[in-house]
Motif scaffolding. Sequence first.
Motif, short mmCIF file in Angstrom:
data_model
loop_
_atom_site.label_atom_id
_atom_site.label_comp_id
_atom_site.label_asym_id
_atom_site.label_seq_id
_atom_site.Cartn_x
_atom_site.Cartn_y
_atom_site.Cartn_z
N SER A 61 0.83 -1.22 0.00
CA SER A 61 0.00 0.00 0.00
C SER A 61 0.86 1.26 0.00
N THR A 62 2.07 1.18 0.57
CA THR A 62 2.95 2.35 0.53
C THR A 62 3.45 2.62 -0.88
N LEU A 63 3.40 1.60 -1.76
CA LEU A 63 3.80 1.77 -3.16
C LEU A 63 2.60 2.08 -4.05
N HIS A 64 1.40 2.23 -3.45
CA HIS A 64 0.17 2.55 -4.17
C HIS A 64 -0.22 1.44 -5.15
N ARG A 65 0.11 0.18 -4.78
CA ARG A 65 -0.31 -0.97 -5.60
C ARG A 65 -1.56 -1.56 -4.94
N TRP A 66 -2.69 -0.92 -5.21
CA TRP A 66 -3.90 -1.20 -4.44
C TRP A 66 -4.51 -2.56 -4.80
N ARG A 67 -4.40 -2.98 -6.03
CA ARG A 67 -4.93 -4.29 -6.38
C ARG A 67 -4.17 -5.41 -5.68
N ASP A 68 -2.84 -5.32 -5.67
CA ASP A 68 -2.04 -6.31 -4.96
C ASP A 68 -2.30 -6.27 -3.46
N THR A 69 -2.52 -5.06 -2.96
CA THR A 69 -2.82 -4.91 -1.53
C THR A 69 -4.12 -5.62 -1.17
N MET A 70 -5.17 -5.41 -1.96
CA MET A 70 -6.46 -6.07 -1.70
C MET A 70 -6.33 -7.58 -1.82
N ALA A 71 -5.51 -8.07 -2.76
CA ALA A 71 -5.31 -9.52 -2.92
C ALA A 71 -4.64 -10.11 -1.68
N MET A 72 -3.65 -9.42 -1.12
CA MET A 72 -2.98 -9.92 0.08
C MET A 72 -3.90 -9.89 1.29
N TYR A 73 -4.77 -8.88 1.37
CA TYR A 73 -5.74 -8.85 2.47
C TYR A 73 -6.70 -10.04 2.37
N GLU A 74 -7.15 -10.34 1.17
CA GLU A 74 -8.05 -11.48 0.99
C GLU A 74 -7.35 -12.79 1.33
N ARG A 75 -6.08 -12.89 0.95
CA ARG A 75 -5.33 -14.11 1.29
C ARG A 75 -5.17 -14.25 2.81
N ALA A 76 -4.94 -13.16 3.50
CA ALA A 76 -4.82 -13.20 4.96
C ALA A 76 -6.14 -13.66 5.59
N LEU A 77 -7.28 -13.14 5.11
CA LEU A 77 -8.57 -13.57 5.64
C LEU A 77 -8.83 -15.05 5.37
N LEU A 78 -8.33 -15.56 4.25
CA LEU A 78 -8.49 -16.98 3.94
C LEU A 78 -7.71 -17.84 4.94
N HIS A 79 -6.48 -17.45 5.26
CA HIS A 79 -5.69 -18.19 6.26
C HIS A 79 -6.34 -18.13 7.64
N ILE A 80 -6.88 -16.97 7.97
CA ILE A 80 -7.51 -16.82 9.29
C ILE A 80 -8.74 -17.72 9.41
N SER A 81 -9.55 -17.77 8.37
CA SER A 81 -10.78 -18.58 8.43
C SER A 81 -10.47 -20.07 8.60
N SER A 82 -9.33 -20.54 8.10
CA SER A 82 -8.98 -21.96 8.21
C SER A 82 -8.25 -22.30 9.51
N ALA A 83 -7.82 -21.29 10.28
CA ALA A 83 -7.01 -21.58 11.46
C ALA A 83 -7.58 -21.05 12.76
N ILE A 84 -8.54 -20.12 12.71
CA ILE A 84 -8.93 -19.41 13.93
C ILE A 84 -9.63 -20.31 14.94
N ASN A 85 -10.28 -21.36 14.49
CA ASN A 85 -11.03 -22.22 15.42
C ASN A 85 -10.19 -23.33 16.01
N GLN A 86 -8.90 -23.44 15.63
CA GLN A 86 -8.08 -24.56 16.09
C GLN A 86 -6.80 -24.13 16.78
N VAL A 87 -6.68 -22.85 17.10
CA VAL A 87 -5.49 -22.36 17.78
C VAL A 87 -5.83 -22.07 19.24
N ASP A 88 -4.79 -21.75 20.02
CA ASP A 88 -5.01 -21.46 21.44
C ASP A 88 -5.68 -20.10 21.60
N ASP A 89 -6.08 -19.82 22.84
CA ASP A 89 -6.87 -18.61 23.11
C ASP A 89 -6.11 -17.33 22.81
#
Length: 580
Positions: A427-455
């Motif tokens: 985002s500091t390089l103003h590459r907004w499409r790549d930024t949105m893609a990385m945010y979506e990838r982060a949400l995908l990892h979170i959805s697959s791991a959030i229910n199986q990790v410690d508190d």
Amino acid sequence: MSNQIAGNESNKENAPENEEKKIPIFSIEILKIIKEAQQQHGLRHNDYQRYRGYCTRRIRRLRKVMHLQQGDRRHFRKKNVTETNLTDERAVYIPLMLAERAWSYAMQLRVEANTEPRKKFHLVSRLRKAASYAIQLQKLCESEKFDARTQLETQAYVAWCEGMLQFELQEWKPAIENLKKAQMIYEKLASALNEEDAILYRNRYEELEPSLRFCAYNIGNETDVNQLLHLRNQAQGDLLVTLDTLMAQTRDSLSEVTWRNRTVPVKNSRVRTFLLANRDFNSLLDKCTTLAEKSDSLEQHLMDCKDAMLAIRDDIKTEQKMDGSSTSSASSLQYLHTYLSFIRLERSIQRNLLLIESALENDGKQGTIGSKKLQDVTRLYEILIQNILEEQQLPGLEDDSDFQEKLIIKAKAYKAFRCYYIGQSLSTLHRWRDTMAMYERALLHISSAINQVDDDLKTRLRNLVNTIESSKYCAHAQSVLEQDNEEELDSLKNAKLQKMPLTKRLDEYYEDSSILGKDPNVIKVPPEMEEIPCKPLFFDVALNYVKLPVFKKQQPVSDPANKEGISGFVKGLWGWGGKK
């Protein structure tokens, strides 16, 4: 090693003293020592005289090393081992070898008493001497310098020596009490230790069974036996309490470690000290007030872990060089090395998280996080994920599906953080499409791991979800604003290019419909005058001031004596008359 651990607790008053109280200085496996000595020096063939000679030589060597010689060749000055001599664990080997020498002499006299009955009195005297030396050993080991296992073994050894003496004196009731006490301690030790070390104590337990049955047979009356057992149970109530206390201390001294449903012995003192420090290390970190102190403590702890791993590797090499080394012992050392490697990787992950927290805290105070700092945080998460991958490849854990699954989930959780900070960096390089893609990838990892990790990690992931959602809206708004600005800039640029002739904008692509019309703007005729640089003229004005040399003075003067006329010419032409 213990000094380093005590140094880590310098924030607490009297920490080194408390550490010394928790960690015993000496640990002596008495039964293992005497069994190995007996098997190597004669008792494999019932040669008690050879074993007695070995005990005598070893006592002499120990007294010489410990500077406890009893006089010289002419005079005898008795020197007993006291608590002041307990600077070295070898000091307690002296009363132990004295007791073993007296016992081996008694066993030798027992064989000779079959033909010479009078030697039985000497036999009893030697057994009594062995019991007295065993009591001296027990008093020395009651010091705080010895761990609970050593104290238990000395109690069992004293009970066995006294039981053998009373057995020889045919005092059946006290004999059965002492032998049963020794048997009980060996049974407790066998149940507390790992399978490899427990074999020796189980064998000792079984060796005492015939003597106990013989004592019960000689007591004869069942009423006396039952009464004796009842009194023994009452008397052993306090003993059991003491045994439980000492067994708890034995477990606290970490003579063995259990990890992933497997128990392995810890024989190396350096490794045992590190594991004790690692057990209380989290509470030590909680006492640190700043992130810098925590980071320094973790660095020192990692150095101690590397030292412990080096000690284990040396033990593995020693086991491999020994003839007849057991496969189970080498396997236990390999598994212990794997456990230490896992601790090192976990502490490295903990240290990287502290470094990330420190970096974000310092830049968070300034309001914004710089591009370079975001790259550093991303690199730390890369190292962290690499540590998790190394944990998955630890030897001996490849087939542990539960362990591997937990690590995969943990890696996904930290990959979500890595994707988020990569998006922030983009985002500091103003590459907004790549930024949105990385945010979506982060949400995908979170959805697959959030229910199986410690508190703790689950809370951090939930906060990350909220942060990503707000960052997505900001990135989308910034991209819309920049798109509007780009359209305005493009329109201004096109208007400027339309006014320029084609020859002036060959490097810029612009669809100009007027080029195909009747009046195309290709070139301006006549072309505009352009300034060009003129050719410079050079004038040599310095020549007028240069004084040239006069060559007439340097011409050679001809010598009339050298002129020979026509005769000289002829001589030179035909080659005769010349100077030889």
